[in-house]
Design a protein around this motif. Structure first.
Motif, PDB file in Angstrom:
ATOM      1  N   ASP A  10       0.801  -1.225   0.000  1.00  0.00           N
ATOM      2  CA  ASP A  10       0.000   0.000   0.000  1.00  0.00           C
ATOM      3  C   ASP A  10       0.833   1.273   0.000  1.00  0.00           C
ATOM      4  O   ASP A  10       0.283   2.377   0.129  1.00  0.00           O
ATOM      5  N   ASP A  11       2.163   1.135  -0.162  1.00  0.00           N
ATOM      6  CA  ASP A  11       2.989   2.342  -0.244  1.00  0.00           C
ATOM      7  C   ASP A  11       3.297   2.702  -1.695  1.00  0.00           C
ATOM      8  O   ASP A  11       4.208   3.478  -1.979  1.00  0.00           O
ATOM      9  N   VAL A  12       2.526   2.102  -2.616  1.00  0.00           N
ATOM     10  CA  VAL A  12       2.659   2.424  -4.035  1.00  0.00           C
ATOM     11  C   VAL A  12       1.296   2.878  -4.545  1.00  0.00           C
ATOM     12  O   VAL A  12       0.262   2.639  -3.914  1.00  0.00           O
ATOM     13  N   ASN A  13       1.294   3.535  -5.691  1.00  0.00           N
ATOM     14  CA  ASN A  13       0.052   4.055  -6.264  1.00  0.00           C
ATOM     15  C   ASN A  13      -0.096   3.576  -7.716  1.00  0.00           C
ATOM     16  O   ASN A  13       0.753   3.894  -8.548  1.00  0.00           O
ATOM     17  N   PRO A  14      -1.147   2.798  -8.033  1.00  0.00           N
ATOM     18  CA  PRO A  14      -2.179   2.308  -7.110  1.00  0.00           C
ATOM     19  C   PRO A  14      -1.643   1.178  -6.230  1.00  0.00           C
ATOM     20  O   PRO A  14      -0.682   0.504  -6.611  1.00  0.00           O
ATOM     21  N   PRO A  15      -2.264   0.943  -5.072  1.00  0.00           N
ATOM     22  CA  PRO A  15      -1.823  -0.142  -4.189  1.00  0.00           C
ATOM     23  C   PRO A  15      -1.972  -1.500  -4.876  1.00  0.00           C
ATOM     24  O   PRO A  15      -2.830  -1.679  -5.746  1.00  0.00           O
ATOM     25  N   MET A  16      -1.146  -2.451  -4.474  1.00  0.00           N
ATOM     26  CA  MET A  16      -1.254  -3.813  -4.993  1.00  0.00           C
ATOM     27  C   MET A  16      -1.954  -4.669  -3.942  1.00  0.00           C
ATOM     28  O   MET A  16      -1.638  -4.577  -2.753  1.00  0.00           O
ATOM     29  N   PRO A  17      -2.915  -5.507  -4.361  1.00  0.00           N
ATOM     30  CA  PRO A  17      -3.733  -6.252  -3.398  1.00  0.00           C
ATOM     31  C   PRO A  17      -2.937  -7.280  -2.606  1.00  0.00           C
ATOM     32  O   PRO A  17      -1.820  -7.658  -2.984  1.00  0.00           O
TER      33      PRO A  17
ATOM     34  N   LYS B 168       6.272  -5.432 -16.100  1.00  0.00           N
ATOM     35  CA  LYS B 168       5.564  -4.288 -16.666  1.00  0.00           C
ATOM     36  C   LYS B 168       5.331  -3.249 -15.574  1.00  0.00           C
ATOM     37  O   LYS B 168       5.227  -3.581 -14.381  1.00  0.00           O
ATOM     38  N   LYS B 169       5.251  -1.996 -15.991  1.00  0.00           N
ATOM     39  CA  LYS B 169       5.014  -0.927 -15.032  1.00  0.00           C
ATOM     40  C   LYS B 169       3.554  -0.950 -14.602  1.00  0.00           C
ATOM     41  O   LYS B 169       2.649  -0.941 -15.438  1.00  0.00           O
ATOM     42  N   VAL B 170       3.338  -1.004 -13.279  1.00  0.00           N
ATOM     43  CA  VAL B 170       1.970  -1.064 -12.758  1.00  0.00           C
ATOM     44  C   VAL B 170       1.650   0.104 -11.837  1.00  0.00           C
ATOM     45  O   VAL B 170       0.539   0.205 -11.317  1.00  0.00           O
ATOM     46  N   GLY B 171       2.614   0.985 -11.612  1.00  0.00           N
ATOM     47  CA  GLY B 171       2.350   2.115 -10.730  1.00  0.00           C
ATOM     48  C   GLY B 171       3.617   2.873 -10.421  1.00  0.00           C
ATOM     49  O   GLY B 171       4.635   2.733 -11.113  1.00  0.00           O
ATOM     50  N   GLN B 172       3.553   3.685  -9.384  1.00  0.00           N
ATOM     51  CA  GLN B 172       4.723   4.447  -8.975  1.00  0.00           C
ATOM     52  C   GLN B 172       4.751   4.581  -7.462  1.00  0.00           C
ATOM     53  O   GLN B 172       3.748   4.359  -6.776  1.00  0.00           O
ATOM     54  N   LYS B 173       5.926   4.929  -6.961  1.00  0.00           N
ATOM     55  CA  LYS B 173       6.117   5.064  -5.521  1.00  0.00           C
ATOM     56  C   LYS B 173       6.814   6.381  -5.238  1.00  0.00           C
ATOM     57  O   LYS B 173       7.874   6.672  -5.804  1.00  0.00           O
ATOM     58  N   GLU B 174       6.201   7.175  -4.365  1.00  0.00           N
ATOM     59  CA  GLU B 174       6.795   8.453  -3.972  1.00  0.00           C
ATOM     60  C   GLU B 174       7.728   8.221  -2.788  1.00  0.00           C
ATOM     61  O   GLU B 174       7.352   7.606  -1.792  1.00  0.00           O
ATOM     62  N   THR B 175       8.958   8.698  -2.910  1.00  0.00           N
ATOM     63  CA  THR B 175       9.950   8.551  -1.844  1.00  0.00           C
ATOM     64  C   THR B 175      10.624   9.898  -1.604  1.00  0.00           C
ATOM     65  O   THR B 175      10.533  10.806  -2.448  1.00  0.00           O
TER      66      THR B 175
ATOM     67  N   ILE C  12      11.994   1.236  -9.021  1.00  0.00           N
ATOM     68  CA  ILE C  12      13.224   1.654  -9.687  1.00  0.00           C
ATOM     69  C   ILE C  12      13.046   3.049 -10.276  1.00  0.00           C
ATOM     70  O   ILE C  12      11.975   3.391 -10.790  1.00  0.00           O
ATOM     71  N   PHE C  13      14.080   3.864 -10.170  1.00  0.00           N
ATOM     72  CA  PHE C  13      14.013   5.205 -10.741  1.00  0.00           C
ATOM     73  C   PHE C  13      14.033   5.138 -12.270  1.00  0.00           C
ATOM     74  O   PHE C  13      14.769   4.329 -12.854  1.00  0.00           O
ATOM     75  N   PRO C  14      13.246   5.973 -12.931  1.00  0.00           N
ATOM     76  CA  PRO C  14      13.124   5.915 -14.395  1.00  0.00           C
ATOM     77  C   PRO C  14      14.433   6.122 -15.147  1.00  0.00           C
ATOM     78  O   PRO C  14      14.547   5.713 -16.306  1.00  0.00           O
ATOM     79  N   ASP C  15      15.426   6.746 -14.505  1.00  0.00           N
ATOM     80  CA  ASP C  15      16.669   6.997 -15.238  1.00  0.00           C
ATOM     81  C   ASP C  15      17.532   5.739 -15.384  1.00  0.00           C
ATOM     82  O   ASP C  15      18.513   5.744 -16.123  1.00  0.00           O
TER      83      ASP C  15
END
Length: 352
Positions: A68-75, A135-142, A118-121
């Motif tokens: 739940d620390d990613v957006n969208p959360p993974m079940p 595959k990319k399924v979301g993003q995480k703010e850190t 992982i950072f996009p760079d």
């Protein structure tokens, strides 16, 4: 005996955080050193060069929870998190070797979902993950920025040999492919036999890679097609008869087959084969200039058989014929699946 003599599981407390390898991670993640020390009793997969300097590092963590620390959360599910993954890229396909180890670990733990933030760079690493079905399924703010969340579901079939890796499909044709011992061990490091010398398994492209290239001129190989399954058969050495010394060791999937006339020049042939084959540039040059016909098989190294199956058992328990040519032999679906079963391959890896 550890076939990966330079690739080892080590406790964090025994890993030198002062190694220059970690400088970039400490610069990118302000909390990295504190995190590293908190993991003192945990283990990571580490690759060192001959001088003892770290060239690759991967931390794997089982998570049985909702993410739940990613957006969208993974079940809620069982996940294998690739917590930290870095390599010093130097043209030896080392990233593939680590990814294969992550897959091997997840299968052993019966975990079907792997993810990494992982950072996009880090484009090269992201491209490598995508190649094998992430595959990319979301993003995480850190505090250090926004990371991409990459997910791989083992068994989610896309109809592509690479993206479906490490799944082995026996729905198409199936063959046994014989490979001489001197080539076999360097090409398939996880399939080394217990009585073989591990010193020949080094940090080189053909050893590290998931995708392997083998060159031969055996009759029948021209019928191989993308999506066919292979049983790798290590032919006998000079210590005894094939009845007891030749063994089935691995399962692979064919990604591509080329014939000599598909390469316009020697340079094109060498460029295609050299990074993923055991053959030297000189050997490749000799084959191209002296062989009238040849077949170049590009395949994925999906799994090593936990139990090697000697030729005696392949005849008596699988039903292969003693009189057939054991360099290249077509298998029935029953024979292929029987080899997988006797070899201790996880049922979830086989798509039949």
């Amino acid at each position: 005996m550890n076939p990966d003599r330079n690739l080892q599981w080590e406790s964090f407390e025994n890993i030198d955080l002062g190694d220059p390898f970690f400088d970039g991670l400490k610069a990118s993640y302000s909390e990295f050193s504190d995190w590293f020390h908190r993991k003192a009793k945990d283990r990571a997969l580490v690759m060192k060069d001959e001088s003892g300097k770290i060239q690759g590092f991967m931390y794997l963590k089982e998570e049985n929870e909702a993410i739940d620390d990613v957006n969208p959360p993974m079940p809620f599910d069982r996940y294998l998190k690739i917590g930290t993954f870095k390599i010093n890229a130097h043209g030896t396909k080392l990233g593939e070797r680590f990814i294969k180890k992550a897959f091997d670990f997840s299968i052993a733990m019966e975990i079907k979902k792997l993810y990494v933030t992982i950072f996009p760079d880090h484009k090269t690493l992201i491209d490598l993950l995508i190649r094998y079905g992430f595959k990319k399924v979301g993003q995480k703010e850190t505090p250090n920025g926004t990371e991409s969340v990459m997910l791989k579901v083992i068994g989610e079939i896309k109809g592509n040999v690479l993206e479906d890796y490490p799944i082995i499909s026996s729905r198409n044709n199936r063959f046994l492919l014989g490979i001489y011992p001197e080539f076999h061990t360097r090409l398939f490091p996880d399939s080394i036999l217990h009585n073989e010398n591990t010193s020949i398994v080094d940090d080189v492209s053909h050893t590290n890679s998931i995708e392997k290239i083998y060159i031969c001129r055996m009759q029948g190989v021209e019928f191989l097609k993308k999506g066919d399954a292979l049983v790798i058969y290590r032919t006998k050495d000079d210590r005894g008869s094939a009845w007891y010394r030749a063994v089935a060791t691995s399962l692979c999937m064919v990604d591509e087959v080329k014939q000599k006339n598909e390469f316009k020049t020697l340079a094109e042939f060498v460029s295609y084969c050299l990074p993923r084959s055991v053959f030297t540039k000189e050997e490749l040059t000799n084959y191209f200039t002296t062989w009238r016909q040849m077949y170049v098989i590009r395949m994925t190294y999906n799994t090593a058989l936990k139990n090697r199956i000697i030729r005696k058992r392949l005849v008596e328990e699988v039903g292969l014929s003693k009189g057939d040519y054991w360099g290249f032999m077509k298998l029935t679906a029953y024979q292929f699946n029987r080899i997988a079963t006797l070899g201790g391959v996880d049922d979830s890896l086989i798509l039949d």
